[in-house]
Design an enzyme around this catalytic site. Structure first.
Site, PDB file in Angstrom:
ATOM      1  N   THR A 120       0.837  -1.165   0.025  1.00 51.81           N
ATOM      2  CA  THR A 120      -0.005  -0.044   0.136  1.00 51.81           C
ATOM      3  C   THR A 120       0.929   1.127  -0.120  1.00 51.81           C
ATOM      4  OG1 THR A 120      -1.727   1.191   1.386  1.00 51.81           O
ATOM      5  CG2 THR A 120      -0.030  -0.279   2.518  1.00 51.81           C
ATOM      6  N   ASP A 121       0.312   2.319  -0.534  1.00 51.07           N
ATOM      7  CA  ASP A 121       1.078   3.675  -0.451  1.00 51.07           C
ATOM      8  C   ASP A 121       1.063   4.233   0.986  1.00 51.07           C
ATOM      9  OD1 ASP A 121      -1.693   4.262  -0.038  1.00 51.07           O
ATOM     10  OD2 ASP A 121      -1.627   5.698  -1.720  1.00 51.07           O
ATOM     11  N   GLU A 122       0.336   3.393   1.985  1.00 56.59           N
ATOM     12  CA  GLU A 122       0.250   4.335   3.202  1.00 56.59           C
ATOM     13  C   GLU A 122       1.714   4.053   3.935  1.00 56.59           C
ATOM     14  OE1 GLU A 122      -3.046   3.196   5.753  1.00 56.59           O
ATOM     15  OE2 GLU A 122      -4.503   3.185   3.940  1.00 56.59           O
ATOM     16  N   TYR A 147      -1.668  -0.728  11.224  1.00 60.65           N
ATOM     17  CA  TYR A 147      -1.775  -1.347   9.830  1.00 60.65           C
ATOM     18  C   TYR A 147      -0.710  -1.027   8.959  1.00 60.65           C
ATOM     19  CZ  TYR A 147      -3.144  -1.802   5.092  1.00 60.65           C
ATOM     20  OH  TYR A 147      -3.240  -2.264   3.604  1.00 60.65           O
ATOM     21  N   LYS A 151       2.320  -3.371   7.056  1.00 67.97           N
ATOM     22  CA  LYS A 151       2.715  -3.437   5.865  1.00 67.97           C
ATOM     23  C   LYS A 151       4.136  -3.080   5.433  1.00 67.97           C
ATOM     24  CE  LYS A 151       0.093  -4.584   2.953  1.00 67.97           C
ATOM     25  NZ  LYS A 151      -0.100  -5.955   2.552  1.00 67.97           N
ATOM     26  N   PHE A 187     -14.662   3.224   3.305  1.00 65.23           N
ATOM     27  CA  PHE A 187     -15.291   4.325   3.222  1.00 65.23           C
ATOM     28  C   PHE A 187     -16.191   4.436   2.238  1.00 65.23           C
ATOM     29  CE2 PHE A 187     -14.993   8.913   1.264  1.00 65.23           C
ATOM     30  CZ  PHE A 187     -15.485   9.521   2.229  1.00 65.23           C
TER      31      PHE A 187
HETATM   32  P1  NAD Z   1      -9.458  -7.540   2.556  1.00 71.21           P
HETATM   33  O1  NAD Z   1      -9.677  -7.168   3.950  1.00 71.21           O
HETATM   34  O2  NAD Z   1     -10.855  -7.441   1.509  1.00 71.21           O
HETATM   35  O3  NAD Z   1      -9.089  -8.974   2.221  1.00 71.21           O
HETATM   36  C1  NAD Z   1      -8.061  -9.591   3.003  1.00 71.21           C
HETATM   37  C2  NAD Z   1      -8.265 -11.195   2.529  1.00 71.21           C
HETATM   38  O4  NAD Z   1      -7.129 -11.831   3.216  1.00 71.21           O
HETATM   39  C3  NAD Z   1      -9.555 -12.091   3.188  1.00 71.21           C
HETATM   40  O5  NAD Z   1     -10.136 -12.580   2.081  1.00 71.21           O
HETATM   41  C4  NAD Z   1      -9.085 -12.473   4.336  1.00 71.21           C
HETATM   42  O6  NAD Z   1     -10.080 -13.479   4.792  1.00 71.21           O
HETATM   43  C5  NAD Z   1      -7.732 -13.140   4.036  1.00 71.21           C
HETATM   44  N1  NAD Z   1      -6.677 -13.035   4.815  1.00 71.21           N
HETATM   45  C6  NAD Z   1      -6.743 -12.312   6.310  1.00 71.21           C
HETATM   46  N2  NAD Z   1      -5.881 -13.028   6.962  1.00 71.21           N
HETATM   47  C7  NAD Z   1      -5.462 -13.931   6.505  1.00 71.21           C
HETATM   48  C8  NAD Z   1      -4.439 -14.945   7.031  1.00 71.21           C
HETATM   49  N3  NAD Z   1      -3.758 -14.916   7.867  1.00 71.21           N
HETATM   50  N4  NAD Z   1      -4.275 -16.084   6.072  1.00 71.21           N
HETATM   51  C9  NAD Z   1      -4.944 -16.195   5.176  1.00 71.21           C
HETATM   52  N5  NAD Z   1      -5.542 -15.427   4.511  1.00 71.21           N
HETATM   53  C10 NAD Z   1      -6.185 -14.021   5.213  1.00 71.21           C
HETATM   54  O7  NAD Z   1      -8.389  -6.504   1.834  1.00 71.21           O
HETATM   55  P2  NAD Z   1      -8.093  -5.914   0.541  1.00 71.21           P
HETATM   56  O8  NAD Z   1      -8.849  -4.571   0.508  1.00 71.21           O
HETATM   57  O9  NAD Z   1      -8.548  -6.863  -0.420  1.00 71.21           O
HETATM   58  O10 NAD Z   1      -6.539  -5.800   0.526  1.00 71.21           O
HETATM   59  C11 NAD Z   1      -5.863  -6.723  -0.161  1.00 71.21           C
HETATM   60  C12 NAD Z   1      -4.352  -6.434  -0.092  1.00 71.21           C
HETATM   61  O11 NAD Z   1      -4.129  -5.274  -0.759  1.00 71.21           O
HETATM   62  C13 NAD Z   1      -3.796  -6.079   1.390  1.00 71.21           C
HETATM   63  O12 NAD Z   1      -2.452  -6.604   1.312  1.00 71.21           O
HETATM   64  C14 NAD Z   1      -3.959  -4.684   1.554  1.00 71.21           C
HETATM   65  O13 NAD Z   1      -2.550  -4.186   2.210  1.00 71.21           O
HETATM   66  C15 NAD Z   1      -3.441  -4.350  -0.151  1.00 71.21           C
HETATM   67  N6  NAD Z   1      -3.963  -2.968  -0.314  1.00 71.21           N
HETATM   68  C16 NAD Z   1      -5.174  -2.564  -0.342  1.00 71.21           C
HETATM   69  C17 NAD Z   1      -5.625  -1.408  -0.790  1.00 71.21           C
HETATM   70  C18 NAD Z   1      -7.203  -1.037  -0.729  1.00 71.21           C
HETATM   71  O14 NAD Z   1      -7.632   0.128  -1.086  1.00 71.21           O
HETATM   72  N7  NAD Z   1      -8.072  -1.644  -0.150  1.00 71.21           N
HETATM   73  C19 NAD Z   1      -4.667  -0.379  -1.312  1.00 71.21           C
HETATM   74  C20 NAD Z   1      -3.354  -1.019  -1.685  1.00 71.21           C
HETATM   75  C21 NAD Z   1      -2.989  -2.192  -1.006  1.00 71.21           C
HETATM   76  O1  TDX Z   2     -17.084   6.112   7.525  1.00 70.67           O
HETATM   77  C1  TDX Z   2     -15.822   6.416   7.245  1.00 70.67           C
HETATM   78  N1  TDX Z   2     -15.729   8.133   7.084  1.00 70.67           N
HETATM   79  C2  TDX Z   2     -14.449   8.613   6.589  1.00 70.67           C
HETATM   80  O2  TDX Z   2     -14.653   9.622   6.459  1.00 70.67           O
HETATM   81  C3  TDX Z   2     -14.712   5.948   6.654  1.00 70.67           C
HETATM   82  C4  TDX Z   2     -14.639   4.353   6.908  1.00 70.67           C
HETATM   83  C5  TDX Z   2     -13.599   6.339   6.308  1.00 70.67           C
HETATM   84  N2  TDX Z   2     -13.412   7.544   6.160  1.00 70.67           N
HETATM   85  C6  TDX Z   2     -12.176   8.444   5.733  1.00 70.67           C
HETATM   86  C7  TDX Z   2     -11.058   7.804   6.332  1.00 70.67           C
HETATM   87  C8  TDX Z   2      -9.972   7.965   5.176  1.00 70.67           C
HETATM   88  O3  TDX Z   2      -9.734   9.310   5.212  1.00 70.67           O
HETATM   89  O4  TDX Z   2     -12.073   8.093   4.250  1.00 70.67           O
HETATM   90  C9  TDX Z   2     -10.876   7.529   4.018  1.00 70.67           C
HETATM   91  C10 TDX Z   2     -10.733   6.110   3.412  1.00 70.67           C
HETATM   92  O5  TDX Z   2     -10.896   5.326   4.622  1.00 70.67           O
HETATM   93  P1  TDX Z   2     -10.888   3.723   4.529  1.00 70.67           P
HETATM   94  O6  TDX Z   2     -11.654   3.554   3.449  1.00 70.67           O
HETATM   95  O7  TDX Z   2     -10.636   3.196   5.789  1.00 70.67           O
HETATM   96  O8  TDX Z   2      -9.361   3.702   3.745  1.00 70.67           O
HETATM   97  P2  TDX Z   2      -7.889   4.123   4.041  1.00 70.67           P
HETATM   98  O9  TDX Z   2      -7.613   4.226   5.559  1.00 70.67           O
HETATM   99  O10 TDX Z   2      -7.465   5.272   3.213  1.00 70.67           O
HETATM  100  O11 TDX Z   2      -7.131   2.704   3.610  1.00 70.67           O
HETATM  101  C11 TDX Z   2      -7.251   2.065   2.499  1.00 70.67           C
HETATM  102  O12 TDX Z   2      -6.477   2.557   1.402  1.00 70.67           O
HETATM  103  C12 TDX Z   2      -4.940   1.954   1.548  1.00 70.67           C
HETATM  104  C13 TDX Z   2      -7.511   0.731   2.563  1.00 70.67           C
HETATM  105  O13 TDX Z   2      -8.267   0.230   3.722  1.00 70.67           O
HETATM  106  C14 TDX Z   2      -5.933   0.171   3.057  1.00 70.67           C
HETATM  107  O14 TDX Z   2      -6.164  -1.299   3.059  1.00 70.67           O
HETATM  108  C15 TDX Z   2      -5.252   0.448   1.907  1.00 70.67           C
HETATM  109  O15 TDX Z   2      -4.097   0.122   2.201  1.00 70.67           O
END
Ligand code: NAD
Ligand code: TDX
Length: 329
Positions: A120-122, A147, A151, A187
């Site tokens: 992630t970019d975080e 988190y 990562k 979000f």
């Molecule tokens: P998600 O929470 O929707 O899915 C995570 C999955 O991993 C789930 O299916 C869960 O059951 C599985 N999991 C959790 N713990 C586990 C374990 N110990 N063993 C096996 N499986 C396990 O997450 P996502 O949003 O799909 O994110 C996927 C990846 O992408 C993560 O590595 C996250 O850091 C990265 N990422 C997410 C975002 C975003 O915006 N959502 C952005 C950049 C990077």
């Molecule tokens: O109810 C809400 N209201 C709100 O204002 C929620 C759930 C979030 N927010 C804000 C917080 C953040 O500024 O919205 C923005 C996005 O929030 P999230 O969806 O929780 O994402 P963020 O914390 O930015 O992280 C996401 O992007 C990077 C993913 O959850 C991560 O897995 C990924 O690495």
């Protein structure tokens, strides 16, 4: 190619499996997923005949060793992924994101299997609102939350295993994804499903925080570009020039769903809330020829709203519990 996809029942992983089954007839997919609260096996039902599903933990060394020994490459999505959860209960972020990645690294080292690590970019922390620069592959790590620090730890382990043990690995750091099958704790789906269940939109603080939105399919096509053409040991940032304030995003959602633009609540801000993320994806574009297909955020958002409207049976069973969790936090 025999591909092991960890976390393939989660949001991005499930979309990756769907894309792979649609477009890569030469790939045999095995999913390893623990099916935590975020994992939904039913997300893979439409492709069940093309995918082998293994229910298990990425930190289970024996299981991971066996599965890695049976594949040609691994894409590692499995993680605890929600910042708000990591602030309430950090422990699973350490065991899954750090120990799980370590477990996988040891297995790919033993079996000499290619790994692509999803991050992630975080990991870079945040940018000031007026900072003219954006995150690049060379930006120093400076994570803020349990988190993002878990990562960052995982990324550094991958880099160390490349350098010290010569494993074949690549890393990508992507910005905020949106699209179908995203858990309603996040979000955009939280606000869409709040409106669909008669609740109000919840904006943290003033809503001036900026996120750099990318459609999940554009992220996953970039992952395939790295699998196909990425250079071993390299890191690629993935982003689609999608910067929006949270306030701008909720205004779009409210208006697209027929509500007044001011029809939302300000709620308590997230502790340590990162101000702004922004990705410079020049390396990915120039070296690997990747371009996003979703160029208009409004179109992607409209399609996502439509998906949540049409797939209530997917999100309804977890909506009340998710909101109860937020209410008790
Ligand atoms: P998600 O929470 O929707 O899915 C995570 C999955 O991993 C789930 O299916 C869960 O059951 C599985 N999991 C959790 N713990 C586990 C374990 N110990 N063993 C096996 N499986 C396990 O997450 P996502 O949003 O799909 O994110 C996927 C990846 O992408 C993560 O590595 C996250 O850091 C990265 N990422 C997410 C975002 C975003 O915006 N959502 C952005 C950049 C990077
Ligand atoms: O109810 C809400 N209201 C709100 O204002 C929620 C759930 C979030 N927010 C804000 C917080 C953040 O500024 O919205 C923005 C996005 O929030 P999230 O969806 O929780 O994402 P963020 O914390 O930015 O992280 C996401 O992007 C990077 C993913 O959850 C991560 O897995 C990924 O690495």
């Amino acid at each position: 190619m025999r591909l092991l996809v960890t976390g393939g029942a989660g949001f991005i992983g499930a979309n990756f499996v769907h894309l792979t089954v649609r477009e890569r007839s030469d790939v045999q997919v095995t999913v390893l997923d623990k099916l935590t609260y975020a994992g939904r096996r039913e997300s893979l039902d439409p492709v069940a005949d093309r995918v082998r599903f293994v229910h298990g933990d990425v930190a289970d060394a024996d299981l991971v060793d066996r599965l890695v020994g049976e594949c040609d490459a691994v894409v590692h999505f499995a993680a605890e992924s929600h910042n708000d959860n990591s602030l309430r209960s950090p422990e699973p972020f350490i065991t899954t994101n750090i120990v799980g990645t370590f477990t996988l690294l040891e297995a790919v080292r033993r079996h000499q299997v290619r790994l692509h690590h999803i991050s992630t970019d975080e990991v870079f922390g945040d940018l000031a609102f007026d900072d003219p620069t954006r995150f690049m592959e060379t930006t120093p790590y400076n994570p803020s939350s349990p988190y993002s620090s878990s990562k960052a730890s995982a990324d550094l382990l991958v880099r160390a295993w490349v350098r010290s043990f010569g494993i074949e690995a690549t890393i990508s750091n992507c910005s905020n994804n949106y699209g179908p099958h995203q858990h309603v704790e996040k979000f955009i789906p939280r606000q869409i499903t709040n409106l669909l269940t008669g609740r109000r939109v919840k904006l943290y603080g003033e809503g001036l925080n900026v996120r750099d939105w990318i459609h999940v399919d554009d992220h996953n096509r970039a992952v395939w570009a790295i699998l196909d053409r990425g250079e071993m040991g390299e890191t690629y940032l993935i982003g689609a020039d999608g910067e929006q304030t949270n306030r701008e995003v909720i205004t779009l959602i409210l208006e697209m769903m027929g509500h007044h633009r001011d029809d939302f609540d300000h709620v308590t801000d997230r502790p340590g809330h990162d101000l702004r993320y922004a990705i410079d994806a020049t390396k990915l574009r120039d070296e690997l020829g990747w371009e996003p297909q979703y160029r208009d955020f409004k179109d992607g958002l409209a399609a996502t709203i439509k998906w949540y409207r049409n797939n209530e049976e997917w999100w309804r069973p977890v909506k009340d519990a998710t909101e109860a969790g937020y209410a008790s936090a």
